[in-house]
Design a protein around this motif. Structure first.
Motif, mmCIF file in Angstrom:
data_model
loop_
_atom_site.group_PDB
_atom_site.id
_atom_site.type_symbol
_atom_site.label_atom_id
_atom_site.label_comp_id
_atom_site.label_asym_id
_atom_site.label_seq_id
_atom_site.Cartn_x
_atom_site.Cartn_y
_atom_site.Cartn_z
ATOM 1 N N ILE A 78 38.442 25.819 39.893
ATOM 2 C CA ILE A 78 38.837 27.228 39.938
ATOM 3 C C ILE A 78 38.553 27.891 38.594
ATOM 4 C CG2 ILE A 78 40.807 28.797 40.145
ATOM 5 C CD1 ILE A 78 42.003 26.708 42.130
ATOM 6 N N ARG A 79 38.841 27.198 37.512
ATOM 7 C CA ARG A 79 38.566 27.749 36.183
ATOM 8 C C ARG A 79 37.058 27.930 35.970
ATOM 9 N NH1 ARG A 79 42.960 27.759 32.826
ATOM 10 N NH2 ARG A 79 44.804 26.687 33.641
ATOM 11 N N ARG A 80 36.286 26.977 36.454
ATOM 12 C CA ARG A 80 34.830 27.117 36.339
ATOM 13 C C ARG A 80 34.328 28.286 37.179
ATOM 14 N NH1 ARG A 80 33.656 20.644 36.931
ATOM 15 N NH2 ARG A 80 34.051 20.080 34.752
ATOM 16 N N LEU A 81 34.895 28.458 38.359
ATOM 17 C CA LEU A 81 34.529 29.590 39.207
ATOM 18 C C LEU A 81 34.825 30.905 38.499
ATOM 19 C CD1 LEU A 81 33.744 30.963 41.890
ATOM 20 C CD2 LEU A 81 36.117 30.596 42.648
ATOM 21 N N ALA A 82 36.009 31.030 37.932
ATOM 22 C CA ALA A 82 36.372 32.270 37.240
ATOM 23 C C ALA A 82 35.427 32.541 36.075
ATOM 24 C CB ALA A 82 37.818 32.191 36.753
ATOM 25 N N ALA A 83 35.074 31.493 35.339
ATOM 26 C CA ALA A 83 34.144 31.664 34.232
ATOM 27 C C ALA A 83 32.768 32.094 34.736
ATOM 28 C CB ALA A 83 34.039 30.361 33.444
ATOM 29 N N ASP A 84 32.342 31.539 35.864
ATOM 30 C CA ASP A 84 31.063 31.910 36.467
ATOM 31 C C ASP A 84 31.075 33.375 36.886
ATOM 32 O OD1 ASP A 84 28.528 31.752 37.511
ATOM 33 O OD2 ASP A 84 29.078 30.562 39.271
ATOM 34 N N VAL A 85 32.165 33.813 37.488
ATOM 35 C CA VAL A 85 32.271 35.212 37.901
ATOM 36 C C VAL A 85 32.210 36.126 36.683
ATOM 37 C CG1 VAL A 85 33.772 36.938 38.993
ATOM 38 C CG2 VAL A 85 33.564 34.647 39.995
ATOM 39 N N ARG A 86 32.885 35.755 35.616
ATOM 40 C CA ARG A 86 32.865 36.574 34.397
ATOM 41 C C ARG A 86 31.466 36.663 33.801
ATOM 42 N NH1 ARG A 86 37.908 33.919 33.453
ATOM 43 N NH2 ARG A 86 36.885 32.415 32.057
ATOM 44 N N ARG A 87 30.676 35.625 33.959
ATOM 45 C CA ARG A 87 29.298 35.675 33.461
ATOM 46 C C ARG A 87 28.427 36.599 34.304
ATOM 47 N NH1 ARG A 87 30.218 30.069 32.447
ATOM 48 N NH2 ARG A 87 29.459 29.521 34.534
ATOM 49 N N ARG A 88 28.783 36.751 35.566
ATOM 50 C CA ARG A 88 27.944 37.522 36.485
ATOM 51 C C ARG A 88 28.288 38.998 36.536
ATOM 52 N NH1 ARG A 88 25.387 34.110 40.582
ATOM 53 N NH2 ARG A 88 25.776 31.923 40.077
ATOM 54 N N THR A 89 29.513 39.363 36.195
ATOM 55 C CA THR A 89 29.913 40.761 36.325
ATOM 56 C C THR A 89 30.963 41.112 35.287
ATOM 57 O OG1 THR A 89 30.797 42.448 37.841
ATOM 58 C CG2 THR A 89 31.695 40.227 38.045
ATOM 59 N N GLY A 90 30.967 42.375 34.896
ATOM 60 C CA GLY A 90 31.952 42.832 33.929
ATOM 61 C C GLY A 90 33.190 43.420 34.563
ATOM 62 N N ARG A 91 33.167 43.558 35.892
ATOM 63 C CA ARG A 91 34.348 44.103 36.565
ATOM 64 C C ARG A 91 34.403 43.580 37.998
ATOM 65 N NH1 ARG A 91 30.932 48.380 38.277
ATOM 66 N NH2 ARG A 91 31.415 48.924 40.439
ATOM 67 N N LEU A 92 35.565 43.697 38.605
ATOM 68 C CA LEU A 92 35.769 43.292 39.988
ATOM 69 C C LEU A 92 36.621 44.365 40.657
ATOM 70 C CD1 LEU A 92 35.092 40.917 41.867
ATOM 71 C CD2 LEU A 92 37.269 39.869 41.193
ATOM 72 N N ASP A 93 36.063 44.966 41.703
ATOM 73 C CA ASP A 93 36.772 46.043 42.402
ATOM 74 C C ASP A 93 37.685 45.515 43.497
ATOM 75 O OD1 ASP A 93 35.400 48.687 41.360
ATOM 76 O OD2 ASP A 93 33.775 47.261 41.725
ATOM 77 N N VAL A 94 37.282 44.421 44.133
ATOM 78 C CA VAL A 94 38.068 43.854 45.232
ATOM 79 C C VAL A 94 38.040 42.335 45.133
ATOM 80 C CG1 VAL A 94 38.302 43.616 47.735
ATOM 81 C CG2 VAL A 94 37.540 45.795 46.777
ATOM 82 N N LEU A 95 39.216 41.736 45.212
ATOM 83 C CA LEU A 95 39.358 40.282 45.308
ATOM 84 C C LEU A 95 40.062 39.968 46.611
ATOM 85 C CD1 LEU A 95 39.411 37.343 44.326
ATOM 86 C CD2 LEU A 95 41.495 37.900 43.042
ATOM 87 N N VAL A 96 39.390 39.241 47.481
ATOM 88 C CA VAL A 96 39.978 38.831 48.755
ATOM 89 C C VAL A 96 40.270 37.340 48.696
ATOM 90 C CG1 VAL A 96 39.703 38.680 51.256
ATOM 91 C CG2 VAL A 96 38.733 40.629 50.015
ATOM 92 N N ASN A 97 41.546 36.994 48.609
ATOM 93 C CA ASN A 97 41.980 35.596 48.630
ATOM 94 C C ASN A 97 42.165 35.182 50.084
ATOM 95 O OD1 ASN A 97 42.203 34.935 45.777
ATOM 96 N ND2 ASN A 97 43.891 36.401 45.707
ATOM 97 N N ASN A 98 41.099 34.650 50.653
ATOM 98 C CA ASN A 98 41.089 34.323 52.078
ATOM 99 C C ASN A 98 41.141 32.828 52.354
ATOM 100 O OD1 ASN A 98 40.205 34.776 55.076
ATOM 101 N ND2 ASN A 98 38.619 33.449 54.208
ATOM 102 N N ALA A 99 40.629 32.014 51.443
ATOM 103 C CA ALA A 99 40.492 30.578 51.711
ATOM 104 C C ALA A 99 41.851 29.932 51.979
ATOM 105 C CB ALA A 99 39.821 29.892 50.528
ATOM 106 N N GLY A 100 41.870 28.996 52.889
ATOM 107 C CA GLY A 100 43.099 28.272 53.195
ATOM 108 C C GLY A 100 42.841 27.225 54.255
#
Length: 292
Positions: A78-100
């Protein structure tokens, strides 16, 4: 989308959807892409995420969709995913926590945490906290937590959150969905005054791959789902509504069903339980620590 409001334009919006390789998550990612959003879709493996991206590219003309892979049962992933997202974009307009998922027999993750609690609650708790800087960078951001009406009839067993003393797969699932709503309420309280909203929803009883359990019990639940459940398209309607609708701009800390506000259980409205769950979850995930 059958019986769902039309999806507004999401052009120039950056959206992230977890559990986006099938079911509600795939439909959500597809419709956000169709509405013009830049979509980061998360699957458990590079192969499943890539296949989901391929399906969206086949269905939508020139979509901006990027597949990301992370095993959300692992806090390191999860930490690696968050770091990857930060490398790809400077902002996030929508976060959908769907996995389960529903795990009918007790198991533990690589972090030594009961799997249902880890995947369904701790994963979105940690990921959301790690991505808050990107959400704060957007003019107005939305967090959408996919919960379930299954949260009714249970309370949080704070003396045994991981079912070490007694485990029921269905009860564990119910409590994880209750945790989603409590997390939503407490996060909304903590974000008071900020241009970020967070809401939870019940998608309906949907025929998806949530029944991952390979035992005979899981097979029985899948048969029942095939007979009586909604389609993923029907189930995704409320998720898409919360992610896109201008009607609910500024609405936060609420619970929705069928694209309308709904009343959740009394246990889910316990603000002291919400604060206590937050504190315990923070201890278990340490979201403020440096990324590993």
């Amino acid at each position: 989308m059958s019986n769902a409001p039309a999806t507004p334009s999401m052009k120039d919006k950056v959206c992230l959807v977890t559990g986006a390789t099938a079911g509600i998550g795939l439909v959500t990612a597809l419709e956000l892409a169709r509405a013009g959003a830049d979509v980061l879709l998360v699957g458990r493996t590079p192969q499943s995420a890539g296949e989901a991206a391929r399906k969206i590219r086949e269905a939508v003309a020139d979509p901006d969709v990027e597949p990301l892979a992370a095993d959300l049962s692992s806090q390191t992933a999860i930490r690696r995913l968050a770091a990857d997202v930060r490398r790809r974009t400077g902002r996030l307009d929508v976060l959908v926590n769907n996995a389960g998922g529903i795990f009918l027999d007790r198991s533990e993750t690589v972090d030594g945490v009961e799997t249902t609690f880890a995947v369904n609650h701790l994963a979105p708790f940690l990921l959301t906290n790690l991505l808050l800087p990107l959400l704060r960078a957007a003019p107005s951001a939305r967090i959408v937590n996919v919960a379930s009406g299954a949260h009714r009839g249970v309370s949080m067993p704070f003396d045994d959150l991981e079912g070490r003393n007694h485990y029921s797969g269905w009860r564990a699932y119910q409590r994880s969905k209750l945790a989603n709503i409590l997390f939503t309420r407490e996060l909304a309280r903590r974000l008071t005054g900020e241009p970020i909203t967070v809401n939870a929803l019940h998608p309906g009883y949907v025929n998806t791959q949530i029944f991952r359990d390979a035992t005979w019990k899981g097979s029985v639940m899948r048969v029942f789902a095939n007979l009586f459940a909604l389609t993923p398209e029907q189930g995704a309607a409320t998720t898409i509504y919360l992610a896109t609708s201008p009607e609910i701009a500024g609405v936060t800390g609420e619970y929705f069903a069928r694209c309308k506000p709904a009343r959740s259980s009394r246990a889910s409205q316990d603000d002291e339980a919400a604060r206590r769950l937050w504190e315990m979850s923070a201890t278990m995930t340490r979201p403020g620590d440096a990324d590993s």
